[in-house]
Motif scaffolding. Sequence first.
Motif, PDB file in Angstrom:
ATOM      1  N   TRP A  15       0.841  -1.202   0.000  1.00  0.00           N
ATOM      2  CA  TRP A  15       0.000   0.000   0.000  1.00  0.00           C
ATOM      3  C   TRP A  15       0.875   1.251   0.000  1.00  0.00           C
ATOM      4  CZ3 TRP A  15      -2.884   1.466   5.115  1.00  0.00           C
ATOM      5  CH2 TRP A  15      -3.606   2.647   4.951  1.00  0.00           C
ATOM      6  N   LYS A  16       1.840   1.325   0.905  1.00  0.00           N
ATOM      7  CA  LYS A  16       2.699   2.508   1.019  1.00  0.00           C
ATOM      8  C   LYS A  16       3.507   2.749  -0.254  1.00  0.00           C
ATOM      9  CE  LYS A  16       6.485   4.506   3.636  1.00  0.00           C
ATOM     10  NZ  LYS A  16       7.558   4.231   4.587  1.00  0.00           N
ATOM     11  N   ASN A  17       4.068   1.675  -0.812  1.00  0.00           N
ATOM     12  CA  ASN A  17       4.943   1.805  -1.985  1.00  0.00           C
ATOM     13  C   ASN A  17       4.191   1.744  -3.305  1.00  0.00           C
ATOM     14  OD1 ASN A  17       7.027   1.959  -0.150  1.00  0.00           O
ATOM     15  ND2 ASN A  17       7.645  -0.172  -0.418  1.00  0.00           N
ATOM     16  N   ASN A  18       2.874   1.492  -3.236  1.00  0.00           N
ATOM     17  CA  ASN A  18       2.064   1.436  -4.443  1.00  0.00           C
ATOM     18  C   ASN A  18       2.648   0.438  -5.443  1.00  0.00           C
ATOM     19  OD1 ASN A  18       0.021   2.085  -6.257  1.00  0.00           O
ATOM     20  ND2 ASN A  18       1.089   3.876  -7.047  1.00  0.00           N
ATOM     21  N   GLU A  19       2.882  -0.800  -4.937  1.00  0.00           N
ATOM     22  CA  GLU A  19       3.502  -1.807  -5.792  1.00  0.00           C
ATOM     23  C   GLU A  19       3.061  -3.214  -5.404  1.00  0.00           C
ATOM     24  OE1 GLU A  19       7.737  -1.605  -5.209  1.00  0.00           O
ATOM     25  OE2 GLU A  19       7.595  -2.241  -3.135  1.00  0.00           O
ATOM     26  N   VAL A  20       3.177  -4.108  -6.364  1.00  0.00           N
ATOM     27  CA  VAL A  20       2.951  -5.528  -6.114  1.00  0.00           C
ATOM     28  C   VAL A  20       4.179  -6.063  -5.388  1.00  0.00           C
ATOM     29  CG1 VAL A  20       2.660  -7.791  -7.195  1.00  0.00           C
ATOM     30  CG2 VAL A  20       1.521  -5.781  -8.177  1.00  0.00           C
ATOM     31  N   ILE A  21       3.940  -6.900  -4.386  1.00  0.00           N
ATOM     32  CA  ILE A  21       5.042  -7.525  -3.668  1.00  0.00           C
ATOM     33  C   ILE A  21       4.844  -9.035  -3.692  1.00  0.00           C
ATOM     34  CG2 ILE A  21       6.241  -7.793  -1.468  1.00  0.00           C
ATOM     35  CD1 ILE A  21       5.452  -4.959  -0.770  1.00  0.00           C
ATOM     36  N   ILE A  22       5.870  -9.741  -4.129  1.00  0.00           N
ATOM     37  CA  ILE A  22       5.896 -11.198  -4.082  1.00  0.00           C
ATOM     38  C   ILE A  22       6.956 -11.590  -3.061  1.00  0.00           C
ATOM     39  CG2 ILE A  22       6.402 -13.322  -5.347  1.00  0.00           C
ATOM     40  CD1 ILE A  22       5.423 -11.850  -7.905  1.00  0.00           C
ATOM     41  N   VAL A  23       6.539 -12.378  -2.070  1.00  0.00           N
ATOM     42  CA  VAL A  23       7.441 -12.792  -0.999  1.00  0.00           C
ATOM     43  C   VAL A  23       7.581 -14.312  -1.060  1.00  0.00           C
ATOM     44  CG1 VAL A  23       7.849 -12.790   1.479  1.00  0.00           C
ATOM     45  CG2 VAL A  23       6.673 -10.860   0.420  1.00  0.00           C
ATOM     46  N   ASP A  24       8.793 -14.773  -1.351  1.00  0.00           N
ATOM     47  CA  ASP A  24       9.049 -16.216  -1.443  1.00  0.00           C
ATOM     48  C   ASP A  24       9.055 -16.908  -0.087  1.00  0.00           C
ATOM     49  OD1 ASP A  24       9.273 -16.121  -4.210  1.00  0.00           O
ATOM     50  OD2 ASP A  24      11.443 -15.821  -4.155  1.00  0.00           O
ATOM     51  N   GLY A  31       9.203  -7.505   9.490  1.00  0.00           N
ATOM     52  CA  GLY A  31       7.927  -7.010   9.977  1.00  0.00           C
ATOM     53  C   GLY A  31       6.713  -7.762   9.476  1.00  0.00           C
ATOM     54  N   HIS A  32       6.913  -8.942   8.902  1.00  0.00           N
ATOM     55  CA  HIS A  32       5.777  -9.722   8.393  1.00  0.00           C
ATOM     56  C   HIS A  32       4.738  -9.923   9.488  1.00  0.00           C
ATOM     57  CE1 HIS A  32       3.675 -13.609   7.571  1.00  0.00           C
ATOM     58  NE2 HIS A  32       3.429 -12.941   6.463  1.00  0.00           N
ATOM     59  N   ILE A  33       3.462  -9.749   9.132  1.00  0.00           N
ATOM     60  CA  ILE A  33       2.352  -9.944  10.060  1.00  0.00           C
ATOM     61  C   ILE A  33       1.668 -11.249   9.668  1.00  0.00           C
ATOM     62  CG2 ILE A  33       0.168  -9.023  10.913  1.00  0.00           C
ATOM     63  CD1 ILE A  33       1.272  -6.217  10.057  1.00  0.00           C
ATOM     64  N   ALA A  34       1.755 -12.238  10.518  1.00  0.00           N
ATOM     65  CA  ALA A  34       1.201 -13.559  10.200  1.00  0.00           C
ATOM     66  C   ALA A  34      -0.252 -13.657  10.641  1.00  0.00           C
ATOM     67  CB  ALA A  34       2.020 -14.634  10.879  1.00  0.00           C
ATOM     68  N   CYS A  35      -1.130 -13.916   9.689  1.00  0.00           N
ATOM     69  CA  CYS A  35      -2.527 -14.206  10.026  1.00  0.00           C
ATOM     70  C   CYS A  35      -2.708 -15.703  10.232  1.00  0.00           C
ATOM     71  CB  CYS A  35      -3.451 -13.720   8.916  1.00  0.00           C
ATOM     72  SG  CYS A  35      -3.550 -11.931   8.822  1.00  0.00           S
ATOM     73  N   SER A  36      -1.767 -16.475   9.696  1.00  0.00           N
ATOM     74  CA  SER A  36      -1.793 -17.927   9.864  1.00  0.00           C
ATOM     75  C   SER A  36      -0.361 -18.426   9.978  1.00  0.00           C
ATOM     76  CB  SER A  36      -2.467 -18.602   8.671  1.00  0.00           C
ATOM     77  OG  SER A  36      -2.267 -20.004   8.710  1.00  0.00           O
ATOM     78  N   SER A  37      -0.143 -19.330  10.892  1.00  0.00           N
ATOM     79  CA  SER A  37       1.190 -19.916  11.039  1.00  0.00           C
ATOM     80  C   SER A  37       1.527 -20.828   9.861  1.00  0.00           C
ATOM     81  CB  SER A  37       1.280 -20.705  12.343  1.00  0.00           C
ATOM     82  OG  SER A  37       0.327 -21.754  12.348  1.00  0.00           O
ATOM     83  N   LEU A  38       0.536 -21.169   9.035  1.00  0.00           N
ATOM     84  CA  LEU A  38       0.762 -22.026   7.877  1.00  0.00           C
ATOM     85  C   LEU A  38       1.319 -21.265   6.676  1.00  0.00           C
ATOM     86  CD1 LEU A  38      -2.509 -24.166   8.014  1.00  0.00           C
ATOM     87  CD2 LEU A  38      -0.243 -24.747   8.901  1.00  0.00           C
ATOM     88  N   SER A  39       1.194 -19.946   6.680  1.00  0.00           N
ATOM     89  CA  SER A  39       1.635 -19.129   5.549  1.00  0.00           C
ATOM     90  C   SER A  39       3.149 -19.184   5.390  1.00  0.00           C
ATOM     91  CB  SER A  39       1.189 -17.682   5.752  1.00  0.00           C
ATOM     92  OG  SER A  39       1.583 -16.891   4.666  1.00  0.00           O
ATOM     93  N   LYS A  40       3.594 -19.494   4.159  1.00  0.00           N
ATOM     94  CA  LYS A  40       5.027 -19.566   3.846  1.00  0.00           C
ATOM     95  C   LYS A  40       5.441 -18.547   2.786  1.00  0.00           C
ATOM     96  CE  LYS A  40       5.633 -23.109   6.535  1.00  0.00           C
ATOM     97  NZ  LYS A  40       5.765 -22.775   7.917  1.00  0.00           N
ATOM     98  N   SER A  41       4.541 -18.261   1.841  1.00  0.00           N
ATOM     99  CA  SER A  41       4.826 -17.259   0.805  1.00  0.00           C
ATOM    100  C   SER A  41       3.552 -16.477   0.539  1.00  0.00           C
ATOM    101  CB  SER A  41       5.360 -17.916  -0.470  1.00  0.00           C
ATOM    102  OG  SER A  41       4.415 -18.805  -1.026  1.00  0.00           O
ATOM    103  N   GLU A  42       3.719 -15.354  -0.186  1.00  0.00           N
ATOM    104  CA  GLU A  42       2.587 -14.432  -0.304  1.00  0.00           C
ATOM    105  C   GLU A  42       2.775 -13.519  -1.509  1.00  0.00           C
ATOM    106  OE1 GLU A  42       0.747 -11.159   2.813  1.00  0.00           O
ATOM    107  OE2 GLU A  42       2.525 -12.280   3.406  1.00  0.00           O
ATOM    108  N   ILE A  43       1.642 -13.090  -2.066  1.00  0.00           N
ATOM    109  CA  ILE A  43       1.634 -12.043  -3.092  1.00  0.00           C
ATOM    110  C   ILE A  43       0.574 -11.024  -2.682  1.00  0.00           C
ATOM    111  CG2 ILE A  43       0.047 -13.356  -4.575  1.00  0.00           C
ATOM    112  CD1 ILE A  43       1.398 -12.002  -7.010  1.00  0.00           C
ATOM    113  N   VAL A  44       0.933  -9.756  -2.793  1.00  0.00           N
ATOM    114  CA  VAL A  44       0.009  -8.671  -2.438  1.00  0.00           C
ATOM    115  C   VAL A  44      -0.031  -7.683  -3.603  1.00  0.00           C
ATOM    116  CG1 VAL A  44      -0.501  -6.809  -0.826  1.00  0.00           C
ATOM    117  CG2 VAL A  44       0.498  -8.943   0.024  1.00  0.00           C
ATOM    118  N   LEU A  45      -1.254  -7.351  -4.032  1.00  0.00           N
ATOM    119  CA  LEU A  45      -1.452  -6.425  -5.145  1.00  0.00           C
ATOM    120  C   LEU A  45      -2.349  -5.276  -4.709  1.00  0.00           C
ATOM    121  CD1 LEU A  45      -1.899  -9.605  -6.237  1.00  0.00           C
ATOM    122  CD2 LEU A  45      -1.673  -8.419  -8.384  1.00  0.00           C
ATOM    123  N   PRO A  46      -1.974  -4.033  -5.026  1.00  0.00           N
ATOM    124  CA  PRO A  46      -2.845  -2.892  -4.732  1.00  0.00           C
ATOM    125  C   PRO A  46      -4.135  -2.971  -5.548  1.00  0.00           C
ATOM    126  CG  PRO A  46      -0.624  -2.163  -5.267  1.00  0.00           C
ATOM    127  CD  PRO A  46      -0.712  -3.612  -5.613  1.00  0.00           C
TER     128      PRO A  46
END
Length: 85
Positions: A15-24, A31-46
Motif C-alpha cells: 500500500w505505502k509503496n504502491n507496488e505488487v510484492i511477491i514474498v518467497d 515485519g511480516h504480520i502472520a494471520c496464519s502460522s501455515l503461511s510460507k509465501s505471499e503475493i500482495v497487489l494494490p
Amino acid sequence: CTRINLGKGVCGTSWKNNEVIIVDDVDAFPGHIACSSLSKSEIVLPIYNSKKEIIGVLDVDSDEYKSFEKTDELFLNQIITLLKF
C-alpha cells in the motif's frame, strides 16, 4: 486479522509503496504480520478505484515457499480489473 497500518507488514508495504510484492519466504520479510502460522509465501497487489487511488490490497498466501511469480501477478490483476470500484 486486525487492520494493518500503512507501511506495516507485506500488505502495508504494498500500500505505502504502491507496488505488487511477491514474498518467497514470509519469515524473511522484515515485519511480516502472520494471520496464519501455515503461511510460507505471499503475493500482495494494490486495488485501485476509478480515480487511481489505492482502496485496498489483494493478499494471497500459500502454505508452500516460492508459490508466486509474475504470471500470478498478471492473472490476479486481471481478476481485480473485473471488480468495479
